[in-house]
Structure formats: structure tokens, C-alpha cells
Design a protein around this motif. Sequence first.
Motif, PDB file in Angstrom:
ATOM      1  N   TYR A  28       5.539  -6.285   8.178  1.00  0.00           N
ATOM      2  CA  TYR A  28       4.429  -5.318   8.273  1.00  0.00           C
ATOM      3  C   TYR A  28       4.023  -4.843   6.874  1.00  0.00           C
ATOM      4  O   TYR A  28       2.841  -4.723   6.555  1.00  0.00           O
ATOM      5  N   ARG A  29       5.022  -4.600   6.028  1.00  0.00           N
ATOM      6  CA  ARG A  29       4.737  -4.172   4.653  1.00  0.00           C
ATOM      7  C   ARG A  29       3.951  -5.256   3.902  1.00  0.00           C
ATOM      8  O   ARG A  29       2.920  -4.983   3.279  1.00  0.00           O
ATOM      9  N   VAL A  30       4.440  -6.491   4.012  1.00  0.00           N
ATOM     10  CA  VAL A  30       3.821  -7.592   3.267  1.00  0.00           C
ATOM     11  C   VAL A  30       2.406  -7.861   3.788  1.00  0.00           C
ATOM     12  O   VAL A  30       1.462  -8.027   3.008  1.00  0.00           O
ATOM     13  N   ALA A  31       2.254  -7.858   5.116  1.00  0.00           N
ATOM     14  CA  ALA A  31       0.943  -8.160   5.723  1.00  0.00           C
ATOM     15  C   ALA A  31      -0.113  -7.136   5.298  1.00  0.00           C
ATOM     16  O   ALA A  31      -1.300  -7.447   5.240  1.00  0.00           O
ATOM     17  N   ASN A  32       0.325  -5.914   5.011  1.00  0.00           N
ATOM     18  CA  ASN A  32      -0.617  -4.854   4.652  1.00  0.00           C
ATOM     19  C   ASN A  32      -0.667  -4.557   3.156  1.00  0.00           C
ATOM     20  O   ASN A  32      -1.331  -3.604   2.733  1.00  0.00           O
ATOM     21  N   ASN A  33       0.019  -5.407   2.385  1.00  0.00           N
ATOM     22  CA  ASN A  33       0.078  -5.175   0.942  1.00  0.00           C
ATOM     23  C   ASN A  33       0.614  -3.785   0.589  1.00  0.00           C
ATOM     24  O   ASN A  33       0.156  -3.157  -0.359  1.00  0.00           O
ATOM     25  N   TYR A  34       1.541  -3.294   1.402  1.00  0.00           N
ATOM     26  CA  TYR A  34       2.138  -1.989   1.151  1.00  0.00           C
ATOM     27  C   TYR A  34       3.282  -2.109   0.150  1.00  0.00           C
ATOM     28  O   TYR A  34       3.843  -3.188  -0.056  1.00  0.00           O
ATOM     29  N   TYR A  35       3.640  -0.960  -0.406  1.00  0.00           N
ATOM     30  CA  TYR A  35       4.839  -0.874  -1.246  1.00  0.00           C
ATOM     31  C   TYR A  35       5.957  -0.217  -0.439  1.00  0.00           C
ATOM     32  O   TYR A  35       5.690   0.632   0.401  1.00  0.00           O
ATOM     33  N   PRO A  36       7.188  -0.553  -0.760  1.00  0.00           N
ATOM     34  CA  PRO A  36       8.263   0.291  -0.252  1.00  0.00           C
ATOM     35  C   PRO A  36       8.220   1.605  -1.049  1.00  0.00           C
ATOM     36  O   PRO A  36       7.743   1.626  -2.171  1.00  0.00           O
TER      37      PRO A  36
END
Length: 201
Positions: A28-36
Motif C-alpha cells: 500500500y505504501r509503495v503503490a501510493n508513493n508514501y513514505y514510512p
Amino acid sequence: MDKQKKEELLKQIRDEVLNLKSSPLYSYRVANNYYPVIGQGNHDAKIMFIGEAPGKNEAESGIPFCGAAGKILDELLASIGLPRSEVYITNILKDRPPENRDPLPEEIKVYAPFLDRQIEIIQPQVIVTLGRFSTAYILEKFGLKNEIKPISQIKGKVFSANPLLGHAVKIIPLYHPAVAVYNNNVKEELKKDFQVIKQFL
Ligand code: URA
């Protein structure tokens, strides 16, 4: 532990979380280009704040409590004259759950060991838990499982924890600031409860 060592160990945590493919929230993080969102603040902080999980703003920036709930937290910190740069702020979950839903037990299991390591590195004397998830986790971790009650019953209390860290630790549960975003009564109550932190400054 010296400053450089702390920095190195915290960076290690960041690198591990970045590559945490085993996490249910990784794709989900990768698909949305989110950061931890690992944490932010003073690595020698006397006071550590622990929230629940990053929201959208946090996942887009990598900074904890930078959205609406963060604005409330900033107000609360200002109300007791405590600069944000003096404390350390983190969450149990380091990645955003879809639609900001509650953390799942298996997600807490995956991310809590990183929180444990952050606590060991920073060695706070006071841990302020924001909301029921971090409150339950921290009370249990510090041997206070019997004190876990609805947050409305224990918020604003100061618990003395077993000295896991080799020194006394105080745990202060509080309402999660997000609850105060649309509820002024809760905000006022939170403001009042926040005063309890003052004695440790
Ligand atoms: N809510 C949290 O619990 N943590 C954040 O970082 C932001 C909102």
C-alpha cells in the motif's frame, strides 16, 4: 549512548522499515508513493509522544503529526511551553493503514519491535501515549497490563512503570489529538489533561 551511536541506530531502523516487505502495509505504501514515518525530534528527549499511525499528510511527507491532529498537538505543546524540537514524536505503526482505519493486531506485531528499539535508544523518562492503541501497548510492555482500561478512565493519570530501562519511567495516557479535531469539548479536556506533563519539564 553517544549522539552518533543513537543516530546510527535510528537510521538503521529507518532503513529496515523502508525495506519491510513482510509488512501487510508495504505494498500500500509503495503503490501510493508514501513514505514510512519513523519519528521526529530530539534523540535525547526526556519526553516521548507515541501516536497510532501516520495519516495521509504524514505518509506523504514522512513527518509524524504534520496534519490536522498534528496542529492540535502543536497547540497542546505550546500551551505548556514545550517546544516540539525538545521532545521525540513517533507512532506504533510506521506506515499508513488504508483509509486511516484502526491498526490491526498483526500490524502492531510487525511494527512494535521498532518502537521498542526507539524507546531503548532514546531512553525517555516520560512516555505520553496518544490514544488507546499506544496506551495499551505501552502499559503492557512496562508491566502495567492491569491498568489497561478505557482511555476515558485513565487519561491524564501518571503511571510509574517498572524500570525496564534501568531508570524510572512515567507513562501518561492521553486522548488522541485526532479526536479533538472536530470536538471542542474533547479539545478542552485534552488541554486540561496536558497540564499534567508540566511537572516533568
Ligand atoms: N495520527 C497519529 O496517530 N499519528 C500521526 O503521526 C498523525 C496522526
